[in-house]
Design a protein around this motif. Sequence first.
Motif, PDB file in Angstrom:
ATOM      1  N   PHE A 180      -6.051  -3.691  -9.355  1.00 14.54           N
ATOM      2  CA  PHE A 180      -5.834  -3.021  -8.080  1.00 14.54           C
ATOM      3  C   PHE A 180      -6.696  -1.760  -8.126  1.00 14.54           C
ATOM      4  O   PHE A 180      -6.243  -0.691  -8.528  1.00 14.54           O
ATOM      5  CB  PHE A 180      -4.362  -2.629  -7.906  1.00 14.54           C
ATOM      6  N   LYS A 230       4.623   3.096  -1.467  1.00 10.07           N
ATOM      7  CA  LYS A 230       5.696   2.973  -2.445  1.00 10.07           C
ATOM      8  C   LYS A 230       7.051   3.073  -1.752  1.00 10.07           C
ATOM      9  O   LYS A 230       7.283   3.965  -0.943  1.00 10.07           O
ATOM     10  CB  LYS A 230       5.583   4.053  -3.521  1.00 10.07           C
ATOM     11  N   MET A 284       2.898  -8.101  -3.610  1.00 14.81           N
ATOM     12  CA  MET A 284       3.728  -7.578  -4.691  1.00 14.81           C
ATOM     13  C   MET A 284       5.120  -8.203  -4.751  1.00 14.81           C
ATOM     14  O   MET A 284       6.037  -7.627  -5.346  1.00 14.81           O
ATOM     15  CB  MET A 284       3.840  -6.048  -4.619  1.00 14.81           C
ATOM     16  N   GLU A 338       4.743  -2.136  -7.864  1.00 17.66           N
ATOM     17  CA  GLU A 338       4.286  -1.179  -6.865  1.00 17.66           C
ATOM     18  C   GLU A 338       4.260   0.241  -7.416  1.00 17.66           C
ATOM     19  O   GLU A 338       3.460   1.072  -6.973  1.00 17.66           O
ATOM     20  CB  GLU A 338       5.142  -1.249  -5.602  1.00 17.66           C
ATOM     21  N   ASN A 339       5.084   0.570  -8.406  1.00 14.95           N
ATOM     22  CA  ASN A 339       5.072   1.910  -8.983  1.00 14.95           C
ATOM     23  C   ASN A 339       4.004   2.076 -10.053  1.00 14.95           C
ATOM     24  O   ASN A 339       3.462   3.167 -10.223  1.00 14.95           O
ATOM     25  CB  ASN A 339       6.451   2.262  -9.547  1.00 14.95           C
ATOM     26  N   SER A 340       3.717   1.014 -10.790  1.00 10.33           N
ATOM     27  CA  SER A 340       2.655   1.094 -11.797  1.00 10.33           C
ATOM     28  C   SER A 340       1.289   0.878 -11.172  1.00 10.33           C
ATOM     29  O   SER A 340       0.296   1.468 -11.593  1.00 10.33           O
ATOM     30  CB  SER A 340       2.887   0.057 -12.893  1.00 10.33           C
ATOM     31  N   GLY A 341       1.239   0.023 -10.146  1.00  9.16           N
ATOM     32  CA  GLY A 341      -0.033  -0.311  -9.511  1.00  9.16           C
ATOM     33  C   GLY A 341      -0.980  -1.001 -10.454  1.00  9.16           C
ATOM     34  O   GLY A 341      -2.186  -1.039 -10.216  1.00  9.16           O
ATOM     35  N   CYS A 342      -0.435  -1.577 -11.533  1.00  9.99           N
ATOM     36  CA  CYS A 342      -1.280  -2.100 -12.601  1.00  9.99           C
ATOM     37  C   CYS A 342      -1.017  -3.582 -12.855  1.00  9.99           C
ATOM     38  O   CYS A 342       0.101  -3.971 -13.223  1.00  9.99           O
ATOM     39  CB  CYS A 342      -1.042  -1.300 -13.873  1.00  9.99           C
ATOM     40  N   GLY A 389       0.795  -1.209   0.000  1.00 10.75           N
ATOM     41  CA  GLY A 389       0.000   0.000   0.000  1.00 10.75           C
ATOM     42  C   GLY A 389       0.830   1.261   0.000  1.00 10.75           C
ATOM     43  O   GLY A 389       0.294   2.364  -0.193  1.00 10.75           O
ATOM     44  N   ASP A 397      -7.782   0.340  -6.053  1.00  7.04           N
ATOM     45  CA  ASP A 397      -7.472   1.494  -5.212  1.00  7.04           C
ATOM     46  C   ASP A 397      -6.233   2.263  -5.671  1.00  7.04           C
ATOM     47  O   ASP A 397      -6.052   3.421  -5.292  1.00  7.04           O
ATOM     48  CB  ASP A 397      -7.273   1.060  -3.750  1.00  7.04           C
ATOM     49  N   ILE A 398      -5.382   1.625  -6.470  1.00  2.90           N
ATOM     50  CA  ILE A 398      -4.118   2.280  -6.807  1.00  2.90           C
ATOM     51  C   ILE A 398      -3.831   2.358  -8.308  1.00  2.90           C
ATOM     52  O   ILE A 398      -2.923   3.080  -8.720  1.00  2.90           O
ATOM     53  CB  ILE A 398      -2.925   1.574  -6.117  1.00  2.90           C
ATOM     54  N   CYS A 399      -4.587   1.647  -9.116  1.00  4.90           N
ATOM     55  CA  CYS A 399      -4.328   1.661 -10.559  1.00  4.90           C
ATOM     56  C   CYS A 399      -5.102   2.796 -11.228  1.00  4.90           C
ATOM     57  O   CYS A 399      -6.323   2.892 -11.083  1.00  4.90           O
ATOM     58  CB  CYS A 399      -4.707   0.326 -11.192  1.00  4.90           C
TER      59      CYS A 399
END
Length: 265
Positions: A246, A52, A222, A185-189, A50, A248-250
Amino acid sequence: MVVLSYQVLHFPKTNHHHRRSSTIKPHHRHGGNFLRCGIAEPSGQPAPMGQKTKYNDGVFEKVFMSLFARKMEKFSGKGYKGQNKGLFDYDYDSFVDVSRSVMIGRNRIQQQEVVREVLMSMLPPGAPEQFKKLFPPTKWAAEFNAALTVPFFHWLVGPSEVVEVEVNGVKQKSGVLIKKCRYLENSGCVGMCVNMCKIPTQDFFTNEFGLPLTMIPNFEDMSCEMVYGQAPPKFEEDPVAKQPCFTDICSVANTSSSICPKLQV
């Protein structure tokens, strides 16, 4: 010449488990070591799920980010405005932005083909054939490439370590455990992870280099497990094919779909 300095990072032993990891056992030395990858967190460890992870990237890391980003920019979408940067103007965020631009407007197969073309363009002529001669699909070749992955791909995926795996009933140190994948974790995708990292990397080693590779991302924390010497499953039989976004983050997530749309052709 760029001189690299690696520091050993000690992680406490835990009862942490990964899905589909029953055949993979971390190879601990001195209590369990990960090569430190420029992590700027006070703990020296990747940030919790959750959050970065903060990194301090040096010249070596930025050169690789720039090389890959520049190669991928020619495939970027119309909305991408990051072209014409200098060699040292790229950072990890801009590398991820280029990847996201490539993904938008392309289906799963097209994204994977772009990555394949980029990887091939990074190699000198005849490299795949030479690789096959130097590294036939043997236990030694699998273990050697696992050992190379740890220092040479830390800029892309973060800290990792060689682990013992079981391939076709044989135990060997040809696994790589990525603590928390920097790209994911940086793309969240989910789609970028699968289409622009997992599948093309597996195919590249398995089909172009002749050395089977299976990558097993864990979308709960992750982390990721790479198993050299193990043939990857067909996409339809791979659990990642049913992975949701994801939400919440993508930034391109589809909350109404039970499966990430980018995993569908």
